[in-house]
Scaffold this active site. Structure first.
Site, PDB file in Angstrom:
ATOM      1  N   HIS A 277      21.937  -8.334  41.988  1.00 38.52           N
ATOM      2  CA  HIS A 277      22.629  -7.129  41.552  1.00 38.52           C
ATOM      3  C   HIS A 277      22.059  -5.911  42.277  1.00 38.52           C
ATOM      4  O   HIS A 277      22.801  -5.073  42.802  1.00 38.52           O
ATOM      5  CB  HIS A 277      22.449  -6.926  40.041  1.00 38.52           C
ATOM      6  CG  HIS A 277      23.357  -7.753  39.194  1.00 38.52           C
ATOM      7  ND1 HIS A 277      23.274  -9.113  39.129  1.00 38.52           N
ATOM      8  CD2 HIS A 277      24.368  -7.394  38.355  1.00 38.52           C
ATOM      9  CE1 HIS A 277      24.192  -9.577  38.281  1.00 38.52           C
ATOM     10  NE2 HIS A 277      24.876  -8.543  37.796  1.00 38.52           N
TER      11      HIS A 277
ATOM     12  N   GLU B 217      45.863  -1.196   2.060  1.00 41.87           N
ATOM     13  CA  GLU B 217      46.902  -1.307   3.081  1.00 41.87           C
ATOM     14  C   GLU B 217      47.853  -0.111   2.988  1.00 41.87           C
ATOM     15  O   GLU B 217      48.132   0.563   3.981  1.00 41.87           O
ATOM     16  CB  GLU B 217      47.675  -2.611   2.854  1.00 41.87           C
ATOM     17  CG  GLU B 217      48.840  -2.817   3.803  1.00 41.87           C
ATOM     18  CD  GLU B 217      49.677  -4.020   3.428  1.00 41.87           C
ATOM     19  OE1 GLU B 217      50.439  -4.488   4.305  1.00 41.87           O
ATOM     20  OE2 GLU B 217      49.595  -4.497   2.278  1.00 41.87           O
ATOM     21  N   HIS B 218      48.374   0.140   1.790  1.00 44.73           N
ATOM     22  CA  HIS B 218      49.256   1.284   1.541  1.00 44.73           C
ATOM     23  C   HIS B 218      48.588   2.200   0.517  1.00 44.73           C
ATOM     24  O   HIS B 218      48.183   1.737  -0.553  1.00 44.73           O
ATOM     25  CB  HIS B 218      50.602   0.837   0.962  1.00 44.73           C
ATOM     26  CG  HIS B 218      51.306  -0.211   1.765  1.00 44.73           C
ATOM     27  ND1 HIS B 218      51.300  -1.552   1.413  1.00 44.73           N
ATOM     28  CD2 HIS B 218      52.046  -0.120   2.890  1.00 44.73           C
ATOM     29  CE1 HIS B 218      52.018  -2.234   2.291  1.00 44.73           C
ATOM     30  NE2 HIS B 218      52.467  -1.400   3.207  1.00 44.73           N
TER      31      HIS B 218
ATOM     32  N   ASP C  61      58.146   0.726   4.719  1.00 45.61           N
ATOM     33  CA  ASP C  61      58.422  -0.675   5.009  1.00 45.61           C
ATOM     34  C   ASP C  61      59.621  -0.843   5.930  1.00 45.61           C
ATOM     35  O   ASP C  61      59.703  -1.826   6.669  1.00 45.61           O
ATOM     36  CB  ASP C  61      58.695  -1.446   3.708  1.00 45.61           C
ATOM     37  CG  ASP C  61      57.416  -1.850   2.987  1.00 45.61           C
ATOM     38  OD1 ASP C  61      56.349  -1.812   3.613  1.00 45.61           O
ATOM     39  OD2 ASP C  61      57.493  -2.203   1.799  1.00 45.61           O
TER      40      ASP C  61
ATOM     41  N   HIS D  36      56.347  -8.935  -3.770  1.00 44.49           N
ATOM     42  CA  HIS D  36      56.183  -9.756  -2.570  1.00 44.49           C
ATOM     43  C   HIS D  36      55.765 -11.178  -2.927  1.00 44.49           C
ATOM     44  O   HIS D  36      56.358 -12.148  -2.492  1.00 44.49           O
ATOM     45  CB  HIS D  36      55.141  -9.137  -1.631  1.00 44.49           C
ATOM     46  CG  HIS D  36      55.702  -8.080  -0.742  1.00 44.49           C
ATOM     47  ND1 HIS D  36      56.595  -8.347   0.265  1.00 44.49           N
ATOM     48  CD2 HIS D  36      55.487  -6.743  -0.699  1.00 44.49           C
ATOM     49  CE1 HIS D  36      56.911  -7.227   0.893  1.00 44.49           C
ATOM     50  NE2 HIS D  36      56.253  -6.242   0.328  1.00 44.49           N
TER      51      HIS D  36
ATOM     52  N   GLN E  46      55.256  -3.616  -4.390  1.00 43.58           N
ATOM     53  CA  GLN E  46      54.337  -4.525  -3.707  1.00 43.58           C
ATOM     54  C   GLN E  46      54.156  -5.810  -4.492  1.00 43.58           C
ATOM     55  O   GLN E  46      54.063  -6.901  -3.918  1.00 43.58           O
ATOM     56  CB  GLN E  46      52.976  -3.855  -3.486  1.00 43.58           C
ATOM     57  CG  GLN E  46      53.042  -2.641  -2.581  1.00 43.58           C
ATOM     58  CD  GLN E  46      53.802  -2.915  -1.301  1.00 43.58           C
ATOM     59  OE1 GLN E  46      53.380  -3.736  -0.488  1.00 43.58           O
ATOM     60  NE2 GLN E  46      54.924  -2.240  -1.100  1.00 43.58           N
TER      61      GLN E  46
END
Length: 442
Positions: free
Chosen positions: A423, A330-331, A364, A265, A262
């Site tokens: 209504h 996230e992971h 991924d 990235h 990670q």
């Protein structure tokens, strides 16, 4: 490299330190927001002419006309034929696995009929047209094409429009091949905020869409925020994240490489390891020092680990689970002996990778579940991209004569309580058609 920071859940300032580590301001600054606002305004006013100008300015090539921005489907197919056989096989395998998983996510319409004959239900329909943004700057992401396009196709989206920046006019063959195998309908060589604006509002050449999905840089993310409401968006994602919870029984080299996966990235990515085995944390730190010089993206990884990475010593497994739920990553890798025994206690995570042999990297690319995941603690309230993001639901209501009479009584009382006489009378008319009119105040 300087060592990753070390935290302990027994430290008196642990929660404050953790909050500081997790803090991420995903909101762009005033300059970026103004730039994006100007681009959107210009695009809406000048359409294709603005697209051509921005392509020349930002991607450094000069299309002769707007039609040159479109990448023909034949070009996608040609790319498929040009890439090596091993890449074709990998794309086919990944696409098939993503499709098989997505098939399980598809929502179906349903209805039921009450005793008086009233029908209630839900009708599920796909979106008509979706725009897919594919990054094309520092790196190419064919996996992003598959993860966004395949679920859209499984959902039954009528038309999928891909946009991808092409710096210096260069097309990435692997990205085009991925678009081909995923069934992309049309593709355009445009990127940046201008591409998002074109998808949202349409131009003479690029059709407007109903929803925009796919990652991008800060200008793309800001543009997606700005056009939300005109169109739907998937999410505004922050930097990539991984949290590994390990009992000390996994090879420390494996864990170090998972953290790298990670961190490579970008410099803002976040890699965190939690364990209650202090010696194991030391062994992973040693693996990091030894393995890092062999990485092609060494500088990026080192910067990310120093800036936003951490090793956290927990008291025990229960404490580690509490940390994981607070981080809402996230992971999340559960690199423990029996992950199935504890996964039910994980409340917040985008994707959970269970066991020592499940590297986040397979998620991924080819495991099957989507890699478009909530970041920056948004897993507390949001979910991975899936088929359901490309479907919408309409409520079905069909009152029988008897049902209308009964429902009118309740609706009338509540509507008059709100002071909404029309209504009330609208409901009462249907009820009166099935029963004698009773005196009432108008």
């Amino acid at each position: 490299m300087n060592a990753m920071r070390r935290l302990s859940t027994t430290d008196p300032d642990f929660h404050a330190d953790l909050d500081g580590l997790l803090a991420w301001d995903s909101v762009s600054d005033d300059r970026v927001q103004q730039t994006v606002a100007d681009i959107i305004r210009d695009l809406r006013a000048r359409g294709d002419a603005a697209l051509l100008d921005y392509t020349t300015r930002f991607d450094r090539w000069i299309p002769a006309c707007a039609a040159d921005l479109e990448i023909p489907r034949a070009r996608l197919e040609a790319a498929w034929g040009r890439i090596p056989a091993a890449q074709r096989e990998a794309l086919q395998t990944a696409a098939a696995r993503i499709r098989a998983y997505a098939e399980h996510q598809r929502l179906e319409s349903w209805s039921y009929t009450e005793a008086d004959g009233t029908l209630l239900g839900q009708q599920v329909t796909p979106l008509d047209r979706v725009g897919l943004y594919v990054p094309g700057g520092k790196a190419a992401y064919p996996s992003s094409v598959l993860m966004n396009a395949v679920p859209a196709k499984v959902a039954g989206v009528g038309e999928l429009i891909m946009v991808v920046p092409t710096p210096d006019g260069e097309l990435n063959e692997l990205v085009l091949a991925a678009a081909h195998v995923a069934g992309t309908d049309r593709a355009f060589a445009v990127g940046g905020a201008q591409a998002v604006a074109a998808l949202a509002f349409g131009t003479e050449t690029i059709p407007g869409v109903d929803k925009i999905v796919g990652p991008g840089n800060i200008y793309v993310a800001t543009a997606k925020r700005a056009v939300f409401g005109q169109v739907g968006i998937d999410m505004v994602a922050g930097p990539s994240e991984i949290l590994v919870v390990c009992d000390g029984g996994t090879d420390p080299d494996w864990i170090a490489m998972d953290l790298f996966s990670q961190a490579e990235h970008d410099e803002d990515a976040q890699s965190i390891l939690v364990s209650w085995d202090a010696d194991f944390l030391n062994r992973v730190a040693a693996s990091i020092e030894r393995l890092l010089p062999s990485m092609e993206r060494e500088t990026i990884i080192a910067t990310a680990l120093r800036g936003r990475g951490a090793m956290i010593q927990a008291r025990d497994l229960e404490d580690a689970i509490a940390v994981a739920n607070r981080i809402a990553p996230e992971h999340l890798e559960l690199s423990v002996e029996d992950p199935q025994a504890i996964v039910g206690r994980i409340r917040h995570a985008g994707a959970i990778f269970m066991g020592r042999y499940t590297a986040e990297a397979v998620g991924d690319y080819c495991a099957g579940p989507n890699h478009v995941l909530p970041t920056s603690r948004t897993a507390r309230f949001s979910s991975p991209l899936g088929v359901y993001d490309f479907q919408k639901r309409s409520s079905l209501i069909m009152a029988s004569a008897a049902g209308a009479a009964q429902l009118a009584k309740t609706a009338s009382v509540l509507a008059r309580g709100e002071g909404l006489t029309a209504h009330a009378r609208s409901a009462e008319y249907r009820g009166e058609a099935q029963s004698p009119v009773e005196p009432r105040l108008s």
